[in-house]
Design a protein around this motif. Sequence first.
Motif, mmCIF file in Angstrom:
data_model
loop_
_atom_site.group_PDB
_atom_site.id
_atom_site.type_symbol
_atom_site.label_atom_id
_atom_site.label_comp_id
_atom_site.label_asym_id
_atom_site.label_seq_id
_atom_site.Cartn_x
_atom_site.Cartn_y
_atom_site.Cartn_z
ATOM 1 N N MET A 176 0.825 -1.205 0.000
ATOM 2 C CA MET A 176 0.000 0.000 0.000
ATOM 3 C C MET A 176 0.861 1.256 0.000
ATOM 4 O O MET A 176 0.536 2.243 -0.646
ATOM 5 C CB MET A 176 -0.924 -0.008 1.204
ATOM 6 C CG MET A 176 -2.055 -1.021 1.013
ATOM 7 S SD MET A 176 -3.167 -1.030 2.417
ATOM 8 C CE MET A 176 -3.768 -2.700 2.381
ATOM 9 N N PRO A 179 3.169 1.162 -4.317
ATOM 10 C CA PRO A 179 2.554 0.261 -5.309
ATOM 11 C C PRO A 179 3.569 -0.350 -6.278
ATOM 12 O O PRO A 179 3.279 -1.382 -6.876
ATOM 13 C CB PRO A 179 1.555 1.179 -6.032
ATOM 14 C CG PRO A 179 1.218 2.220 -5.028
ATOM 15 C CD PRO A 179 2.482 2.455 -4.250
ATOM 16 N N ILE A 182 4.363 -3.982 -5.577
ATOM 17 C CA ILE A 182 3.278 -4.978 -5.559
ATOM 18 C C ILE A 182 3.690 -6.310 -6.202
ATOM 19 O O ILE A 182 3.414 -7.379 -5.666
ATOM 20 C CB ILE A 182 1.996 -4.397 -6.222
ATOM 21 C CG1 ILE A 182 1.348 -3.386 -5.252
ATOM 22 C CG2 ILE A 182 0.996 -5.496 -6.575
ATOM 23 C CD1 ILE A 182 0.129 -2.655 -5.803
ATOM 24 N N PHE A 190 3.182 -15.277 -1.535
ATOM 25 C CA PHE A 190 3.056 -16.708 -1.846
ATOM 26 C C PHE A 190 4.197 -17.508 -1.208
ATOM 27 O O PHE A 190 3.987 -18.643 -0.767
ATOM 28 C CB PHE A 190 2.986 -16.937 -3.361
ATOM 29 C CG PHE A 190 1.608 -16.688 -3.918
ATOM 30 C CD1 PHE A 190 0.638 -17.680 -3.828
ATOM 31 C CD2 PHE A 190 1.268 -15.480 -4.498
ATOM 32 C CE1 PHE A 190 -0.649 -17.461 -4.321
ATOM 33 C CE2 PHE A 190 -0.014 -15.251 -4.996
ATOM 34 C CZ PHE A 190 -0.977 -16.242 -4.906
ATOM 35 N N PHE B 168 -4.153 -13.286 -12.962
ATOM 36 C CA PHE B 168 -3.149 -12.821 -12.012
ATOM 37 C C PHE B 168 -2.673 -11.411 -12.390
ATOM 38 O O PHE B 168 -2.609 -10.512 -11.559
ATOM 39 C CB PHE B 168 -1.975 -13.805 -12.062
ATOM 40 C CG PHE B 168 -1.167 -13.831 -10.818
ATOM 41 C CD1 PHE B 168 -1.549 -14.646 -9.755
ATOM 42 C CD2 PHE B 168 -0.026 -13.060 -10.695
ATOM 43 C CE1 PHE B 168 -0.804 -14.677 -8.592
ATOM 44 C CE2 PHE B 168 0.710 -13.084 -9.539
ATOM 45 C CZ PHE B 168 0.327 -13.891 -8.481
ATOM 46 N N LEU B 172 -3.074 -7.820 -10.362
ATOM 47 C CA LEU B 172 -1.939 -6.934 -10.030
ATOM 48 C C LEU B 172 -2.207 -5.515 -10.543
ATOM 49 O O LEU B 172 -1.890 -4.528 -9.869
ATOM 50 C CB LEU B 172 -0.633 -7.469 -10.625
ATOM 51 C CG LEU B 172 -0.041 -8.723 -9.972
ATOM 52 C CD1 LEU B 172 1.382 -8.945 -10.479
ATOM 53 C CD2 LEU B 172 -0.016 -8.629 -8.447
ATOM 54 N N MET B 175 -4.548 -3.677 -8.297
ATOM 55 C CA MET B 175 -3.891 -3.287 -7.051
ATOM 56 C C MET B 175 -3.047 -2.036 -7.245
ATOM 57 O O MET B 175 -3.009 -1.152 -6.401
ATOM 58 C CB MET B 175 -3.018 -4.438 -6.541
ATOM 59 C CG MET B 175 -3.819 -5.612 -6.010
ATOM 60 S SD MET B 175 -2.839 -7.145 -5.992
ATOM 61 C CE MET B 175 -2.267 -7.126 -4.308
ATOM 62 N N MET B 176 -2.351 -1.987 -8.375
ATOM 63 C CA MET B 176 -1.476 -0.840 -8.626
ATOM 64 C C MET B 176 -2.299 0.413 -8.886
ATOM 65 O O MET B 176 -1.940 1.501 -8.476
ATOM 66 C CB MET B 176 -0.563 -1.133 -9.812
ATOM 67 C CG MET B 176 0.532 -2.121 -9.419
ATOM 68 S SD MET B 176 1.654 -2.427 -10.776
ATOM 69 C CE MET B 176 2.182 -4.094 -10.416
ATOM 70 N N ILE B 182 -5.970 -3.477 -2.369
ATOM 71 C CA ILE B 182 -4.916 -4.486 -2.176
ATOM 72 C C ILE B 182 -5.371 -5.640 -1.282
ATOM 73 O O ILE B 182 -5.128 -6.805 -1.580
ATOM 74 C CB ILE B 182 -3.616 -3.815 -1.651
ATOM 75 C CG1 ILE B 182 -2.933 -3.059 -2.805
ATOM 76 C CG2 ILE B 182 -2.649 -4.855 -1.067
ATOM 77 C CD1 ILE B 182 -1.708 -2.267 -2.413
ATOM 78 N N THR B 186 -5.710 -9.329 -2.769
ATOM 79 C CA THR B 186 -4.818 -10.377 -2.273
ATOM 80 C C THR B 186 -5.619 -11.646 -1.996
ATOM 81 O O THR B 186 -5.200 -12.753 -2.358
ATOM 82 C CB THR B 186 -4.103 -9.908 -0.995
ATOM 83 O OG1 THR B 186 -3.342 -8.749 -1.336
ATOM 84 C CG2 THR B 186 -3.170 -10.969 -0.467
ATOM 85 N N LEU B 189 -6.210 -13.133 -5.311
ATOM 86 C CA LEU B 189 -5.017 -13.801 -5.854
ATOM 87 C C LEU B 189 -4.932 -15.231 -5.332
ATOM 88 O O LEU B 189 -4.651 -16.171 -6.077
ATOM 89 C CB LEU B 189 -3.741 -13.059 -5.429
ATOM 90 C CG LEU B 189 -3.336 -11.784 -6.154
ATOM 91 C CD1 LEU B 189 -2.144 -11.140 -5.453
ATOM 92 C CD2 LEU B 189 -2.971 -12.085 -7.601
ATOM 93 N N PHE B 190 -5.204 -15.380 -4.019
ATOM 94 C CA PHE B 190 -5.122 -16.721 -3.425
ATOM 95 C C PHE B 190 -6.290 -17.603 -3.891
ATOM 96 O O PHE B 190 -6.121 -18.804 -4.090
ATOM 97 C CB PHE B 190 -5.052 -16.636 -1.904
ATOM 98 C CG PHE B 190 -3.652 -16.330 -1.407
ATOM 99 C CD1 PHE B 190 -2.709 -17.341 -1.295
ATOM 100 C CD2 PHE B 190 -3.279 -15.039 -1.079
ATOM 101 C CE1 PHE B 190 -1.420 -17.069 -0.865
ATOM 102 C CE2 PHE B 190 -1.985 -14.753 -0.644
ATOM 103 C CZ PHE B 190 -1.055 -15.771 -0.531
ATOM 104 N N LYS B 193 -5.321 -18.788 -7.276
ATOM 105 C CA LYS B 193 -4.304 -19.840 -7.131
ATOM 106 C C LYS B 193 -4.956 -21.140 -6.677
ATOM 107 O O LYS B 193 -4.605 -22.222 -7.159
ATOM 108 C CB LYS B 193 -3.242 -19.349 -6.140
ATOM 109 C CG LYS B 193 -2.163 -20.324 -5.767
ATOM 110 C CD LYS B 193 -1.435 -20.866 -6.976
ATOM 111 C CE LYS B 193 -0.248 -20.010 -7.374
ATOM 112 N NZ LYS B 193 0.450 -20.581 -8.563
ATOM 113 N N ARG B 197 -4.899 -24.694 -8.615
ATOM 114 C CA ARG B 197 -4.414 -25.938 -7.994
ATOM 115 C C ARG B 197 -5.473 -27.037 -8.042
ATOM 116 O O ARG B 197 -5.136 -28.220 -8.151
ATOM 117 C CB ARG B 197 -3.956 -25.656 -6.557
ATOM 118 C CG ARG B 197 -2.602 -24.909 -6.542
ATOM 119 C CD ARG B 197 -2.187 -24.503 -5.148
ATOM 120 N NE ARG B 197 -2.095 -25.618 -4.253
ATOM 121 C CZ ARG B 197 -2.358 -25.583 -2.944
ATOM 122 N NH1 ARG B 197 -2.771 -24.457 -2.398
ATOM 123 N NH2 ARG B 197 -2.218 -26.642 -2.211
#
Lengths: 218, 218
Positions: A176, A179, A182, A190, B168, B172, B175-176, B182, B186, B189-190, B193, B197
């Motif tokens: 934050m 940026p 990031i 991860f 992904f 990002l 977020m930027m 963020i 986040t 993002l998980f 992922k 998986r």
Amino acid sequence: MQPHTVTSFDAELKAMAGLIGEMVSRAEASVADAAKALDEGNVKLAHQVIEADTALDRLQHKVEEMAFSVIARRQPVSVDLRAIVAAIRIANDLERIGDLAKNVAKRAIAMGQSPAAVKVVSSLLPLALRVKEQVRLVGEAYRTRDSGIALEVWRSDGAIDKMHTSLFRELLTYMMEDPRSIGTCTHLLFCAKNFERIGDHATNIAETTNYMITGQVL
Amino acid sequence: MQPHTVTSFDAELKAMAGLIGEMVSRAEASVADAAKALDEGNVKLAHQVIEADTALDRLQHKVEEMAFSVIARRQPVSVDLRAIVAAIRIANDLERIGDLAKNVAKRAIAMGQSPAAVKVVSSLLPLALRVKEQVRLVGEAYRTRDSGIALEVWRSDGAIDKMHTSLFRELLTYMMEDPRSIGTCTHLLFCAKNFERIGDHATNIAETTNYMITGQVL
């Protein structure tokens, strides 16, 4: 019961335990090397961690094959069956620890020596070293059949989760504030999650080891 | 060979395959429900996904116990041993798919109905539905012993990885552009992922199913 058969069964169980011991050493080394590669931006070491993972995969298959063969030929019960089933489960957890270390190594390569990362990575090291120690300890619990050590590992999982949560917040704060960090911080999120999951697998192994020794589920 | 023994062995193999079938249905439902809970900010459904996971854990243990018992009593070889070992491996992958869906559900709860997330979550849905379809297909490949379908699932993994990579990057970028997103991003993002998986586990199951049918490793 023929003494010869008994001895040879014991030898098979010992051989299986020996393979698990080798997997523990390799998994522990992979976790340590992945953390070091990340900390130093050491791409060469990261590649070594990735290559080393195939040995863990091979060992896991060897443990499984041996276990199925022993179950079929010996029809073990009670404590012996528990030892064999435990070996299958533990080999599975150790193989996954290798995968997670490999993933950290891949991220170390992707991040390269990004200078922005250096300060943040240093917060990751205590977590990495802590879970590496959990892997070592649980290997000792298994090798020496010490349910006390297994229990100690099992109880430490909460502390590791706390380290992970605090690191997670730290990384979000960095993102934050800046940026531009990031991309790098996402890799580190991860990596942190991977180390936490390595800790989870050590906890699984502690549960399995305790079950193997005592027959009790934690 | 006594016909009675053969029949009863077949019945045991069928019972094991039946348990796997039940695990596939449950895993598929968990993936679909986790995606829906995330998309709708449906906290109640997310809790249901979390609760449903214990059934998958229990079924996995049942498959393992049955498998070890069959190996010990029947000392199977060749195609029968492959089917039993396959059941153990597939049950393990399905249990992990349940864990990953549960983790998505937990994140759906943590995010609540955060309005910032709504737009971004919609990009996640195609990935989630795609991996859910992989789980369904690989379950069909196992049930109908169709290595062609297994191969199809196995080959689709690259496409899923591409969807994940593109998602992904999108996250990002969000977020930027907006550092206030963020925290939410986040979680996403998980989640992304986790879905990727789940696709990896479907690929594992495809490999195991193909091995079970053909005896060949992909």
